[in-house]
Design an enzyme around this catalytic site. Structure first.
Site, PDB file in Angstrom:
ATOM      1  N   HIS A 110     -11.419  -6.197   8.194  1.00  0.00           N
ATOM      2  CA  HIS A 110     -12.213  -5.905   6.999  1.00  0.00           C
ATOM      3  C   HIS A 110     -13.420  -5.047   7.350  1.00  0.00           C
ATOM      4  O   HIS A 110     -14.466  -5.134   6.703  1.00  0.00           O
ATOM      5  CB  HIS A 110     -12.714  -7.185   6.323  1.00  0.00           C
ATOM      6  CG  HIS A 110     -11.627  -8.145   5.954  1.00  0.00           C
ATOM      7  ND1 HIS A 110     -11.165  -9.107   6.807  1.00  0.00           N
ATOM      8  CD2 HIS A 110     -10.894  -8.268   4.823  1.00  0.00           C
ATOM      9  CE1 HIS A 110     -10.205  -9.794   6.218  1.00  0.00           C
ATOM     10  NE2 HIS A 110     -10.015  -9.308   5.016  1.00  0.00           N
ATOM     11  N   GLU A 141       0.830  -1.204   0.000  1.00  0.00           N
ATOM     12  CA  GLU A 141       0.000   0.000   0.000  1.00  0.00           C
ATOM     13  C   GLU A 141       0.862   1.251   0.000  1.00  0.00           C
ATOM     14  O   GLU A 141       0.498   2.268  -0.603  1.00  0.00           O
ATOM     15  CB  GLU A 141      -0.965  -0.034   1.188  1.00  0.00           C
ATOM     16  CG  GLU A 141      -2.033  -1.134   1.109  1.00  0.00           C
ATOM     17  CD  GLU A 141      -1.507  -2.540   1.373  1.00  0.00           C
ATOM     18  OE1 GLU A 141      -0.369  -2.669   1.881  1.00  0.00           O
ATOM     19  OE2 GLU A 141      -2.217  -3.520   1.071  1.00  0.00           O
TER      20      GLU A 141
END
Ligand SMILES: Cc1ncc(C[n+]2csc(CCOP(=O)(O)OP(=O)(O)O)c2C)c(N)n1
Lengths: 431, 337
Positions: free
Chosen positions: B129, B60
């Protein structure tokens, strides 16, 4: 270079240049509809490279980062210097551990499909890696796994029911439903709590290893990553710190070719192995056939000895193939040919070990049948007793107030207040 | 007009911009051939080419870094972070670099990039998540943060984000991707088909930043919400029979303070909702702003309804989620105050 299983060198197969731009974007050799052809991967026949002394200068292992350590030939015979010389009893235990792993995966995948658990991830095709690695370590060694190494727990004797309770998020789950299924934590079995954030634990494992050295213990740490997550900065921190402090640890890269839908060339570019990442950092590097139980065992044994004797860390690339989808949320037929796993030239790790045992007359159909029956009963009974304790689709049986526990050692004032608010909300909900 | 769910609307925004502007490109983990784990980029590679929609390494920090370099050069990258829970390795690039490039270079270099990422719980995704990290980003000067609650706004806001000359974080409430969610996990999901905000123009249009949307007009209480909580607010107020003025903030930074003040000055009462943890959440900022601009109009203390100050638990997902009971209790308290 073809021996190392990279399709890209020597013009064997170059990825397409992007249509209207000079920007290069790698693509996998095969997509759905293609006929996968692995003839560019020559399976090394001579089962070398040689096995150096575990304390050699790391430069002397740089060739190992490009080769492939193998012990088991496809004809069931053993060859080469890496044969760890395990007893037939140990090999039968190994076969049993791997078979339990596979049976558990099949069962829990089905249970997820029936809605009993929210999520599951299989490790099919990769069982030899976690089982052999663990069997070659000592019990005091802490392993920092990913979600694809449940074989570690099986090899260390963790009760199946305890694992299944975690998967079902019920009151038998030691984590009280705090974590997603498969993100186990079993400190008593040397299994570090699995983070859902990829890569983060690699460098933590190096820190654990440094703590072992600081305390003067004989223990080491072993950390795992998939090849995809080696792209995270944490992997590079890990290699760097492990090198600087000669941390007693093993850094395992499980190269199963796929990171969800991305082929291994996305993670690292084409033309170099994952083991070779360690060379530039001054670490010992081994590359091993991950479908060969004995090769994984031997490489682990070598790296563990080196770490324990002060030689520092080793990067081991386990070359394998992810036979199933990434998880229960994934459909791999959307991005790779359906039969890719079947034509993968390194076979199936269970079949290969079984074949070896048969070849040396230490296994036969009757024993196989008996073992499979025993495992089926073990899995069935464990699941029955685990499900009795609840599941996400019925009642978890977990006290919801546990949600506020273990955020801190002690509940601070603001969380005490929130817990009180929650109690009245819960009372209203229950009517 | 076409019927679109939120995934299709987001895809359509990217498709429209990619068709219009060759400098727009899309990348992230699994977004290329596969089309993204939530399918938001499905078909874009096939249509626009490998070099315009491609997979990245799982990094990322790397994704954000190349986005900044490309944007500084003049491209308009759209970077997908697979889940907001995984954005943290990119945080340094966002907070220290993308957000400050313009200031540091006094306008010589800028970062007109868009970061798309799914947020929020409701899918049994556990701690990794489910997070709603918006407040970690609204605290950064130089970055804009927006969050749609429906397909129409999603497409219009995303096009605005792509065309904006500053970095924009575009948060996608994943519980709303496929349909409307009103807070009860046991009642069937409501499809976007047939919903007025599921009607989405196929071509180019924009939805402006710094402009809240009135979801309901009312006189008794103002409810400030965004993302998933908009529809929980709407359903709860409807169920309670309360005359609520519900604002979907859409753009958190910059914020439409004008509409907020106008509403609270009218109702004299304010409830703020978000799914994220409470302490130092964006609700704290909203509460401060309302207090500063409406103090003399307030007839009751401002209430915040949020997730608890714990990580998002897996099994206790619905005990954590600020559902209709928590929301209605707060509305009642504010009305009684
Ligand atoms: C920091 C972070 N980014 C993204 C993800 C989402 N994600 C989960 S697994 C996965 C693929 C990992 O592939 P690999 O490392 O090769 O391991 P494998 O699944 O093949 O065993 C991705 C992208 C994540 N969990 N954490």
């Amino acid at each position: 270079m073809s021996e190392i299983g990279l399709p890209f060198k020597n013009g064997l197969k170059m990825s397409k240049r992007s249509n209207q731009s000079r920007l290069y974007v790698p693509e996998p050799p095969f997509r759905p509809g293609d006929k996968p052809d692995y003839s560019y991967i020559t399976v090394p026949a001579d089962h070398s490279p040689p096995r150096p002394d575990p304390m050699v200068d790391h430069h002397e292992t740089s060739d190992h980062s490009l080769g492939l350590i193998r012990v088991m030939r496809f004809n069931g015979e053993l060859a080469g210097e890496w044969n760890p010389g395990l007893s037939a009893d140990t090999l039968r235990t190994a076969l049993k551990n791997m078979s339990i792993n596979r049976a558990m995966d099949d069962r829990m995948f089905k249970m997820q499909r029936q809605g009993k658990l929210s999520f599951y991830m299989k490790s099919t095709g990769e069982e030899a890696i976690s089982c052999a690695h663990t069997m070659a370590l000592q019990d005091g060694d802490m392993i920092f796994p990913t979600y694809r190494q449940v074989g570690i727990l099986i090899a260390r004797g963790c009760p199946m029911k305890d694992m299944m309770c975690q998967l079902l998020s019920n009151k038998g789950d030691a984590l009280e439903g705090k974590s997603l299924p498969v993100l186990y934590s079993f400190r008593d079995y040397g299994f570090f709590t699995v983070s859902g954030n990829l890569g983060t634990q690699l460098i933590q494992g190096v820190g654990w290893g440094m703590a072992c050295a600081y305390k003067g213990t004989d223990d080491i740490a072993s950390v795992f990553t998939g090849e995809g997550a080696t792209a995270e900065g944490d992997f590079h921190y890990a290699l760097n710190f492990a090198s600087t402090y000669r941390a007693p640890c093993i850094i395992n890269v499980v190269n199963n070719q796929w990171a969800i839908s991305s082929f291994q060339g996305i993670a690292a570019g084409e033309g170099e192995t994952f083991a070779a990442r360690g060379v530039g950092y001054g670490l010992a590097t081994l590359r091993v056939d991950g479908n060969d139980f004995l090769a994984v065992y031997a490489a682990t044994q070598w790296a563990a000895e080196r770490a324990r004797r002060g030689g520092g860390a080793t990067v081991i690339e386990h070359f394998t193939y992810r036979k199933e989808g990434h998880s229960t949320s994934d459909d791999p037929t959307k991005y790779r040919p359906e039969n890719e796993g079947e034509v993968w030239p390194f076979g199936d790790p269970l079949d290969r070990l079984r074949h070896h045992l048969v070849t040396i007359d230490e296994w036969d159909d009757a024993r196989e049948t008996a073992m499979q029956e025993e495992i089926a009963a073990y899995i069935r009974d464990a699941y029955k007793s685990a499900e009795k304790l609840g599941s996400l689709s019925t009642e978890t049986g977990i006290d919801p107030l546990t949600m506020f526990e273990q955020v801190y050692e002690e509940l601070p004032g603001h969380l005490k207040d929130q817990r009180e608010d929650f109690k009245s909300e819960w009372a209203e909900k229950l009517g | 007009m076409a019927q679109m769910n939120m995934i299709e609307a987001i895809r359509s925004a990217m498709d429209v911009k990619m068709s219009q502007d060759p400098d727009v490109l899309v990348f992230g983990e699994d977004v290329g051939y596969f089309g993204g784990v939530f399918r938001c980029t499905a078909g874009l590679q096939e249509k626009h080419g490998l070099h315009r929609c491609f997979d990245t390494p799982i990094s990322e920090g790397g994704i954000m870094g190349i986005a900044i370099g490309m944007a500084a050069h003049g491209l308009r990258p759209i970077a997908e972070i697979q889940f907001a829970d995984y954005i943290y390795p990119g945080y340094d690039q966002i907070a220290s670099e993308a957000a400050r490039l313009r200031y540091r270079s006094n306008g010589q270099f800028t970062a007109p990039l868009t970061i798309r990422t799914p947020v929020g719980g409701g899918i049994y995704g556990g701690q990794t998540h489910s997070q709603s990290p918006e407040a970690l980003f609204t605290h950064i000067s130089g970055l804009k943060t927006v969050i749609p609650s429906n397909p129409y706004d999603a497409k219009g806001l995303l096009i605005t984000a792509i065309e904006d000359n500053d970095p924009v974080l575009f948060l996608e409430p994943k519980r709303l991707y496929n349909g409307l969610f009103e807070g009860d996990p046991h009642s069937p999901a409501k499809s976007w088909a047939g919903h007025k905000f599921g009607e989405v123009p196929e071509g180019h249009y924009t939805v402006p930043f710094e402009k809240a949307r009135h979801i309901a007009e009312g006189t008794d209480v103002t409810i400030l919400a965004y993302g998933t909580m908009v529809w929980v607010a709407e359903a709860t107020a409807r169920e309670m029979g309360v005359s609520a003025d519900i604002l979907d903030l859409r753009s958190l930074l910059p914020l439409d303070l004008e509409s907020i003040s106008e509403s609270v000055q009218k109702t004299g009462r304010c409830v703020i909702l978000h799914e994220a943890t409470r302490t130092s959440g964006f609700g704290a900022e909203l509460s401060a702003q309302v207090q500063e601009s409406c103090f003399y109009h307030l007839e009751a203390p401002i209430e915040r309804v949020t997730g608890w100050d714990t990580p998002y638990p897996h099994a206790q997902e619905w005990a954590y989620f600020p559902g209709p009971i928590r929301v209605s209790k707060a509305i009642r308290r504010v009305l009684e105050g």
